[in-house]
Scaffold this motif. Structure first.
Motif, PDB file in Angstrom:
ATOM      1  N   LYS A 340     -45.343  28.972 100.497  1.00 17.61           N
ATOM      2  CA  LYS A 340     -45.088  29.762 101.727  1.00 17.61           C
ATOM      3  C   LYS A 340     -43.706  29.850 101.904  1.00 17.61           C
ATOM      4  O   LYS A 340     -43.126  30.473 102.124  1.00 17.61           O
ATOM      5  N   GLN A 341     -42.922  28.823 100.936  1.00 14.66           N
ATOM      6  CA  GLN A 341     -41.348  28.907 101.065  1.00 14.66           C
ATOM      7  C   GLN A 341     -40.986  29.909 100.454  1.00 14.66           C
ATOM      8  O   GLN A 341     -39.900  30.506 100.662  1.00 14.66           O
ATOM      9  N   ASN A 342     -41.631  30.502  99.525  1.00 18.74           N
ATOM     10  CA  ASN A 342     -41.122  31.672  98.615  1.00 18.74           C
ATOM     11  C   ASN A 342     -41.581  32.876  99.414  1.00 18.74           C
ATOM     12  O   ASN A 342     -40.999  33.827  98.910  1.00 18.74           O
ATOM     13  N   GLU A 343     -42.521  33.030 100.547  1.00 22.47           N
ATOM     14  CA  GLU A 343     -42.586  34.125 101.056  1.00 22.47           C
ATOM     15  C   GLU A 343     -41.579  34.318 102.247  1.00 22.47           C
ATOM     16  O   GLU A 343     -40.955  33.372 102.634  1.00 22.47           O
ATOM     17  N   ASP A 344     -41.483  35.573 102.777  1.00 25.75           N
ATOM     18  CA  ASP A 344     -40.661  35.814 103.672  1.00 25.75           C
ATOM     19  C   ASP A 344     -41.060  35.285 105.014  1.00 25.75           C
ATOM     20  O   ASP A 344     -42.284  35.272 105.189  1.00 25.75           O
ATOM     21  N   TYR A 345     -40.039  35.075 105.925  1.00 24.86           N
ATOM     22  CA  TYR A 345     -40.328  34.267 107.167  1.00 24.86           C
ATOM     23  C   TYR A 345     -40.481  35.705 108.212  1.00 24.86           C
ATOM     24  O   TYR A 345     -39.668  36.468 108.336  1.00 24.86           O
ATOM     25  N   ALA A 346     -41.693  35.631 108.934  1.00 22.94           N
ATOM     26  CA  ALA A 346     -41.999  36.666 109.857  1.00 22.94           C
ATOM     27  C   ALA A 346     -41.300  36.159 111.111  1.00 22.94           C
ATOM     28  O   ALA A 346     -41.771  35.102 111.887  1.00 22.94           O
ATOM     29  N   SER A 347     -40.273  36.856 111.750  1.00 28.42           N
ATOM     30  CA  SER A 347     -39.867  36.355 112.922  1.00 28.42           C
ATOM     31  C   SER A 347     -40.657  36.476 114.009  1.00 28.42           C
ATOM     32  O   SER A 347     -41.696  37.402 114.075  1.00 28.42           O
ATOM     33  N   ARG A 348     -40.487  35.533 115.029  1.00 31.32           N
ATOM     34  CA  ARG A 348     -41.283  35.391 116.197  1.00 31.32           C
ATOM     35  C   ARG A 348     -40.403  35.943 117.510  1.00 31.32           C
ATOM     36  O   ARG A 348     -41.133  36.126 118.509  1.00 31.32           O
ATOM     37  N   ILE A 349     -39.131  35.725 117.536  1.00 35.55           N
ATOM     38  CA  ILE A 349     -38.381  36.068 118.661  1.00 35.55           C
ATOM     39  C   ILE A 349     -37.692  37.286 118.340  1.00 35.55           C
ATOM     40  O   ILE A 349     -37.148  37.545 117.208  1.00 35.55           O
ATOM     41  N   ASP A 350     -37.394  38.196 119.306  1.00 40.74           N
ATOM     42  CA  ASP A 350     -36.796  39.649 119.194  1.00 40.74           C
ATOM     43  C   ASP A 350     -35.302  39.580 119.369  1.00 40.74           C
ATOM     44  O   ASP A 350     -35.008  39.345 120.543  1.00 40.74           O
ATOM     45  N   PHE A 351     -34.362  39.419 118.381  1.00 42.37           N
ATOM     46  CA  PHE A 351     -33.084  39.456 118.543  1.00 42.37           C
ATOM     47  C   PHE A 351     -32.502  39.790 117.095  1.00 42.37           C
ATOM     48  O   PHE A 351     -33.038  39.587 116.071  1.00 42.37           O
ATOM     49  N   ASP A 352     -31.205  40.150 117.009  1.00 47.31           N
ATOM     50  CA  ASP A 352     -30.565  40.641 115.755  1.00 47.31           C
ATOM     51  C   ASP A 352     -29.186  39.835 115.822  1.00 47.31           C
ATOM     52  O   ASP A 352     -28.429  39.973 116.630  1.00 47.31           O
ATOM     53  N   LEU A 353     -28.877  39.564 114.597  1.00 49.21           N
ATOM     54  CA  LEU A 353     -27.650  38.747 114.337  1.00 49.21           C
ATOM     55  C   LEU A 353     -26.565  39.513 114.046  1.00 49.21           C
ATOM     56  O   LEU A 353     -25.378  39.495 113.670  1.00 49.21           O
ATOM     57  N   ASP A 354     -26.960  41.028 113.387  1.00 51.39           N
ATOM     58  CA  ASP A 354     -25.982  41.869 113.280  1.00 51.39           C
ATOM     59  C   ASP A 354     -25.003  41.349 111.974  1.00 51.39           C
ATOM     60  O   ASP A 354     -23.680  41.412 111.817  1.00 51.39           O
ATOM     61  N   LYS A 355     -25.566  40.787 110.782  1.00 50.75           N
ATOM     62  CA  LYS A 355     -24.874  40.652 109.584  1.00 50.75           C
ATOM     63  C   LYS A 355     -23.770  39.139 109.910  1.00 50.75           C
ATOM     64  O   LYS A 355     -22.953  39.216 109.261  1.00 50.75           O
TER      65      LYS A 355
END
Length: 466
Positions: A340-355
């Motif tokens: 599971k660590q090698n898989e991408d994380y599916a976000s649960r909360i809607d927000f963007d860090l803008d790089k």
């Protein structure tokens, strides 16, 4: 020439009466005798004995010319002298004239009149106390009544630690420590009656307490949390819930877990599993103080009854077989977690860090290798640093936009420096564990500058699909 004139002077004095004429004549005779004596002593005696004889004859003639009244006195005095010579030397007495009958009767009458004025008791003890010093009169001392100590009433104001009595102007009159506050059961708004003078400890003694508690002012409201159970981990002693299981984060928006500093631990002599009470003001929930450490007799925590294991196996071969199956299951879970660590994380909360740059501060990097995928899922640049000393922590986080602290894997001193630094250019939040959802919530709070710790009042915009 030496003249012995002592006998002549004695005879002259005894023959001298008390009237002025007799005294004058005796004075003349003494002057003549003194003149003769001075001449003899100074070595200028008379030229012949006829002069001495003439001086003596003049003195005798002066004495002989005394009036008849004085002659009677001389005869009486001579009689006394003759009587003294006849008596024994140790029993010489003067002959006193006898009083007449009239005089004796008058004296007797005076004594009888004086005796009538005396009480029977005084007459009885008259002879008894005749030679004793009179008994002093009793001195009646005025007893000045001692003024009762003044008493005054004051209002009680509860503090984070202890309480204080204030006057009608709101000025503090006396402070009561927490121990005395709990003994007297002082609460905010109570009325206490104090003496106006100080005792040996410098406090005014409490006479009476009237309990009629009232609510705090809005900016002074105090919340007490406890009894809370003290736990221990690698970072020290901490509390996160009370004895009933209620979490600290449910009542304090700033703290989900409270680590106790060394001064508090030393002052209250705290150990693991102790019960304490903490307080803070509603206006400043981040400033928390330990108010009280409970004794064992003060609070009793109901112990959880463990259900008896009816299916407990006692045979050795069955126990060994169950241990092998458990080890197999653990190995299987570890393989699944690594995949599971090698898989991408599916976000649960809607927000963007803008790089933006995000720095995660932990004590051990090996336990948080999957956190970078949470940051990347929200379009952020992840940087995980391992920090065990507080000296370099500010420099390491200097160029970060957001700083995430993992409370379970970081020292309390490091987190306090990062949170309370006045020159910080980053937004900070704290996750209680290294779980991905806890870190994702901390990222959301840091992105929008919400509370450092999580609480139930924050509404996260969870995605519907998740």
């Amino acid at each position: 020439m030496t003249i012995d004139y002592r006998k002549d002077i004695i005879d002259l004095m005894q023959a001298t009466g008390s009237d002025p004429q007799s005294l004058k004549q005796s004075m003349i005779a003494l002057k003549i005798i003194s003149k003769i004596y001075n001449q003899a002593v100074l070595g200028n005696p008379p030229e012949n004995k006829n002069e001495v004889v003439k001086i003596a004859e003049k003195a005798d003639q002066a004495v002989k010319n005394e009036p008849e009244i004085k002659t009677e006195n001389k005869l009486e005095n001579k009689t006394e002298i003759e009587t003294k010579k006849e008596n024994d030397e140790n029993t010489v007495e003067k002959i006193k004239p006898k009083k007449t009958k009239e005089e004796l009767e008058k004296e007797k009458a005076k004594k009888e009149e004086a005796a009538k004025a005396l009480s029977p008791t005084v007459l009885k003890n008259k002879n008894k106390y005749a030679t004793i010093t009179p008994i002093p009169k009793p001195v009646v001392k005025k007893i000045i009544p001692v003024a009762k100590p003044k008493e005054k009433q004051y209002e009680i104001r509860r503090k984070l630690l202890g309480a204080e009595a204030v006057d009608e102007n709101g000025h503090s009159v006396q402070y009561f420590n927490e121990h005395l506050t709990r003994i007297e059961k002082l609460e905010n708004g109570d009325t206490v009656t104090l003496l106006d003078h100080l005792n040996d400890s410098g406090n005014r003694p409490i006479i009476k307490v009237e309990h009629h508690a009232k609510s705090f002012a809005p900016d002074e409201e105090i919340i007490e949390f406890g009894p809370a159970v003290v736990h221990r981990d690698s970072f020290g002693l901490y509390i996160k819930q009370d004895s009933n299981g209620k979490k600290l984060s449910q009542v304090n928006p700033e703290k989900a877990i409270l680590y106790l500093d060394m001064n508090t631990v030393s002052h209250f002599n705290l150990h693991e599993n102790d019960l304490i009470s903490i307080v803070w003001r509603v206006s400043d929930p981040s400033f928390i103080r330990v108010r009280w450490r409970y004794a064992e007799a003060e609070v009793t925590i109901p112990e959880k009854k463990e259900k008896p294991d009816k299916n407990k196996e006692t045979e050795k071969h069955k126990t060994k077989g169950r241990h092998k199956s458990l080890l197999h299951q653990l190995e299987k879970k570890e393989k699944q977690s690594s995949e599971k660590q090698n898989e991408d994380y599916a976000s649960r909360i809607d927000f963007d860090l803008d790089k933006k740059r995000v720095t995660v501060v932990v004590g051990d990097k090996s336990l948080t290798s999957n956190l970078a995928k949470v940051i990347e899922a929200h379009n952020g640049v992840a940087r995980i640093i391992e920090m065990k000393q507080a000296s370099n922590v500010l420099r390491a986080c200097k160029e970060s936009n957001y700083v995430i602290l993992i409370q379970s894997y970081i020292k309390h001193s490091i987190s306090q420096i990062l949170i309370n630094s006045p020159h910080k250019s980053y937004s900070i939040a704290m996750a209680t564990t290294a779980g991905q959802l806890a870190v994702e919530k901390a990222l959301y709070r840091a992105r929008y500058k919400l509370n450092v710790t999580d609480n139930d009042q924050i509404q996260y915009p969870f995605l519907v699909n998740n």
